[in-house]
Scaffold this motif. Structure first.
Motif, PDB file in Angstrom:
ATOM      1  N   VAL A 323      -5.659  18.194 -25.965  1.00 17.70           N
ATOM      2  CA  VAL A 323      -6.966  18.803 -26.230  1.00 17.70           C
ATOM      3  C   VAL A 323      -7.835  18.812 -24.976  1.00 17.70           C
ATOM      4  CG1 VAL A 323      -6.975  18.282 -28.691  1.00 17.70           C
ATOM      5  CG2 VAL A 323      -7.917  16.618 -27.073  1.00 17.70           C
ATOM      6  N   HIS A 324      -7.636  17.847 -24.078  1.00 14.85           N
ATOM      7  CA  HIS A 324      -8.436  17.814 -22.854  1.00 14.85           C
ATOM      8  C   HIS A 324      -8.113  18.992 -21.946  1.00 14.85           C
ATOM      9  CE1 HIS A 324      -8.128  13.448 -24.090  1.00 14.85           C
ATOM     10  NE2 HIS A 324      -9.412  13.716 -24.216  1.00 14.85           N
ATOM     11  N   ASP A 325      -6.827  19.361 -21.885  1.00 16.69           N
ATOM     12  CA  ASP A 325      -6.459  20.542 -21.089  1.00 16.69           C
ATOM     13  C   ASP A 325      -7.143  21.787 -21.641  1.00 16.69           C
ATOM     14  OD1 ASP A 325      -4.873  18.947 -19.520  1.00 16.69           O
ATOM     15  OD2 ASP A 325      -2.985  19.507 -20.521  1.00 16.69           O
ATOM     16  N   GLY A 326      -7.188  21.894 -22.974  1.00 20.43           N
ATOM     17  CA  GLY A 326      -7.836  23.051 -23.579  1.00 20.43           C
ATOM     18  C   GLY A 326      -9.329  23.076 -23.306  1.00 20.43           C
ATOM     19  N   LEU A 327      -9.978  21.918 -23.379  1.00 14.37           N
ATOM     20  CA  LEU A 327     -11.413  21.854 -23.092  1.00 14.37           C
ATOM     21  C   LEU A 327     -11.701  22.214 -21.645  1.00 14.37           C
ATOM     22  CD1 LEU A 327     -12.289  18.582 -25.035  1.00 14.37           C
ATOM     23  CD2 LEU A 327     -13.019  20.901 -25.649  1.00 14.37           C
ATOM     24  N   GLU A 348     -16.882  12.760 -22.004  1.00 19.07           N
ATOM     25  CA  GLU A 348     -16.558  11.411 -22.483  1.00 19.07           C
ATOM     26  C   GLU A 348     -15.219  11.501 -23.193  1.00 19.07           C
ATOM     27  OE1 GLU A 348     -19.707   9.640 -24.742  1.00 19.07           O
ATOM     28  OE2 GLU A 348     -21.281  10.481 -23.447  1.00 19.07           O
ATOM     29  N   TYR A 349     -14.139  11.503 -22.390  1.00 23.44           N
ATOM     30  CA  TYR A 349     -12.802  11.722 -22.918  1.00 23.44           C
ATOM     31  C   TYR A 349     -12.078  10.384 -23.106  1.00 23.44           C
ATOM     32  CZ  TYR A 349     -13.201  16.651 -21.435  1.00 23.44           C
ATOM     33  OH  TYR A 349     -13.588  17.965 -21.262  1.00 23.44           O
ATOM     34  N   GLU A 350     -11.403  10.259 -24.225  1.00 25.04           N
ATOM     35  CA  GLU A 350     -10.470   9.155 -24.425  1.00 25.04           C
ATOM     36  C   GLU A 350      -9.092   9.672 -24.019  1.00 25.04           C
ATOM     37  OE1 GLU A 350      -8.767   6.523 -28.121  1.00 25.04           O
ATOM     38  OE2 GLU A 350     -10.920   6.957 -28.080  1.00 25.04           O
ATOM     39  N   ARG A 351      -8.741   9.391 -22.776  1.00 25.31           N
ATOM     40  CA  ARG A 351      -7.554  10.003 -22.189  1.00 25.31           C
ATOM     41  C   ARG A 351      -6.249   9.557 -22.840  1.00 25.31           C
ATOM     42  NH1 ARG A 351      -8.285  14.591 -19.203  1.00 25.31           N
ATOM     43  NH2 ARG A 351     -10.134  14.412 -17.869  1.00 25.31           N
ATOM     44  N   TRP A 390     -12.267  11.211 -29.208  1.00 23.58           N
ATOM     45  CA  TRP A 390     -11.905   9.848 -29.584  1.00 23.58           C
ATOM     46  C   TRP A 390     -10.880   9.913 -30.710  1.00 23.58           C
ATOM     47  CZ3 TRP A 390     -16.676  11.941 -30.927  1.00 23.58           C
ATOM     48  CH2 TRP A 390     -17.005  11.986 -32.277  1.00 23.58           C
ATOM     49  N   ALA A 391     -10.342   8.757 -31.034  1.00 27.40           N
ATOM     50  CA  ALA A 391      -9.299   8.680 -32.056  1.00 27.40           C
ATOM     51  C   ALA A 391      -9.844   8.033 -33.311  1.00 27.40           C
ATOM     52  CB  ALA A 391      -8.106   7.881 -31.537  1.00 27.40           C
ATOM     53  N   GLU A 392      -9.362   8.535 -34.437  1.00 29.44           N
ATOM     54  CA  GLU A 392      -9.563   7.918 -35.733  1.00 29.44           C
ATOM     55  C   GLU A 392      -8.182   7.739 -36.346  1.00 29.44           C
ATOM     56  OE1 GLU A 392     -12.193  10.416 -37.951  1.00 29.44           O
ATOM     57  OE2 GLU A 392     -13.990   9.775 -36.851  1.00 29.44           O
ATOM     58  N   PRO A 393      -8.050   6.968 -37.408  1.00 29.22           N
ATOM     59  CA  PRO A 393      -6.718   6.786 -37.999  1.00 29.22           C
ATOM     60  C   PRO A 393      -6.039   8.127 -38.312  1.00 29.22           C
ATOM     61  CG  PRO A 393      -8.243   5.215 -38.949  1.00 29.22           C
ATOM     62  CD  PRO A 393      -9.064   6.143 -38.089  1.00 29.22           C
ATOM     63  N   SER A 394      -4.924   8.377 -37.641  1.00 29.11           N
ATOM     64  CA  SER A 394      -4.100   9.584 -37.837  1.00 29.11           C
ATOM     65  C   SER A 394      -4.819  10.868 -37.451  1.00 29.11           C
ATOM     66  CB  SER A 394      -3.626   9.703 -39.300  1.00 29.11           C
ATOM     67  OG  SER A 394      -2.920   8.553 -39.688  1.00 29.11           O
TER      68      SER A 394
END
Length: 462
Positions: A323-327, A348-351, A390-394
């Protein structure tokens, strides 16, 4: 066949009968004729969209392959057209066509078709109605029906949306033609006064001043506008200006007031004032009408472009997506909108986010729509655009935030309503398109807004 003969043939087609001679000539110049002998194939099921075709002579039969069966789909003959639905959907031919007799077609290539909707916006409603009829459930198999019915509803609604600005632009253009003649006549009347260099210079400055006042003047409340129109009408009438009470609203809408007109009187003198005011009223009216034409055509263009964007609703092969590449690709494409010092972009990316199995091009369309919405919300004054992940469960979460004024609470329920927008010339389809794409990926899109900022969050399954 000569261009005039093609125009005559096109005029016999009911859909094109409403076009002007100039519009039909444009079609004749930009299209081409195709000939098919009896028994030959015109198009095959699965072939890519190749344009809008009009049958000028002959008869055709169309069949569709369903499983192992070839079933009759349609019979089209002189005066019928085909190809508009697959252009709107950016989809392949749904059936195979053969010439029953010798057939002569007139075809507009895809790029020319989209330009035709701008050249002749009156066609939009008719083409949308034809497309909507062809997406009826009795013409497609069950798999296609689910995809085409929402689009049929969309294009039916889009026809009405196109009709309003197109009609307004036509009316304004017709009035503008007469107004330009009036401007010329008034200018000639002024020329008969034997103007000095100073007077000519003063006159040439007036339209520029009026345009600048119209650009910078804040909108008036209804009561204040009515009071200014009353004062303006009385002032014009007392100085013998023809149609003073019709001219007053036009001048007030352009940001002009009585003190400014008094300054005009001082600069040009009382002997010239009547002719100067008559010329100025015509010139300002022309500017107002031209702005109306621009607004109408801009709205038509926005709607046509938005419909083309709906091609991203057709599923594409999934691929590994970061998703970071797309952004970052979106920011690069919109780089010209992000420069100039008035705007800051915060990341503010969670790489460590996992890659997704998704349609990369469709997701980039979502990021583009959301970033553009944020930029438009902040306006020319700029602001802060923040991209977070950021990440959330699944799930992976992408947030696009701005520090614009926020969205009024009473408008929040309408955000995903097709064709609704608070921005001028916008199609009002961006969020609807984005939500459909995200939901197709099994995710969801949420809008959170309050005075001082808006956040749009996209959640996608890992």
């Amino acid at each position: 066949m000569e261009s005039e003969d093609i125009v005559t043939a096109l005029r016999r087609v009911p859909l094109f009968a409403r076009l002007t001679g100039e519009q039909l000539q444009w079609m004749a110049r930009h299209g081409r004729q195709l000939h098919f002998a009896a028994g030959t194939r015109i198009a095959a099921q699965g072939d890519p969209a190749d344009g809008l075709s009009v049958i000028l002579e002959g008869r055709t039969e169309w069949t569709r392959r369903v499983g192992t069966q070839e079933v009759h789909a349609d019979t089209l003959e002189a005066g019928d057209l085909f190809g508009e639905l697959i252009l709107f959907l950016n989809s392949p031919h749904p059936s195979t066509g053969h010439a029953v007799t010798d057939v002569r077609l007139f075809r507009l290539e895809p790029a020319t078709f989209w330009e035709l909707l701008r050249v002749a916006p009156v066609l939009s409603r008719g083409l949308m109605e034809v497309a909507s009829q062809r997406s009826a459930p009795n013409e497609v198999d069950s798999r296609q029906q689910a995809a085409l019915l929402p689009v049929g509803q969309l294009v039916a609604g889009l026809g009405g949306e196109l009709d309003n600005p197109a009609s307004a632009a036509r009316r304004s253009a017709a009035r503008l033609r007469e107004t330009l003649r009036t401007v010329s006549a008034r200018a000639m009347a002024l020329g008969e006064h034997g103007l000095s260099s100073a007077q000519r210079g003063a006159l040439l400055a007036l339209p520029r001043e009026a345009a600048e006042r119209g650009r910078t003047s804040p909108p008036l409340e209804p009561m204040a506008r009515a009071e200014r129109e009353e004062a303006m009408g009385s002032w014009l009438e007392s100085r013998g200006v023809a149609d003073a009470w019709e001219a007053a609203p036009v001048l007030v809408a352009s940001g002009l007031d009585v003190p400014w007109l008094e300054s005009v009187s001082t600069r040009v003198g009382t002997a010239l004032l009547g002719d100067v005011l008559a010329w100025l009223v015509a010139a300002v009216t022309g500017d107002v009408l031209l702005a109306e034409v621009e607004r109408g055509t801009a709205r038509v263009s926005a709607l046509v472009d938005a419909l083309k964007t709906y091609s991203f609703l057709d599923p594409a092969p999934a691929e590994d997506v970061d998703v970071h590449d797309g952004l970052e690709a979106t920011l690069a494409v919109l780089g010209h909108r992000l420069t100039g010092g008035r705007l800051t972009v915060e990341r503010e990316y969670e790489r460590s986010l996992p890659r997704l199995k998704a349609e990369g091009g469709a997701l980039e369309e979502v990021w583009t729509q959301l970033v553009l919405n944020a930029l438009q919300a902040m306006g020319e004054g700029g602001g802060r655009l923040r991209l977070r992940t950021w990440a959330e469960p699944s799930r992976v979460v992408v947030e696009v935030a701005d520090n614009g004024p926020g969205i009024p609470k009473d408008l929040m329920p309408r955000l995903f309503e097709p064709f609704f927008s608070t921005k001028p010339h916008a199609a009002g389809l961006g969020l609807d398109i984005s939500r459909r794409i995200i939901e197709r990926h099994g995710g969801d899109l949420r809008v959170l807004s309050e005075p001082g900022g808006t956040r749009v969050q996209v959640r996608l399954p890992v």
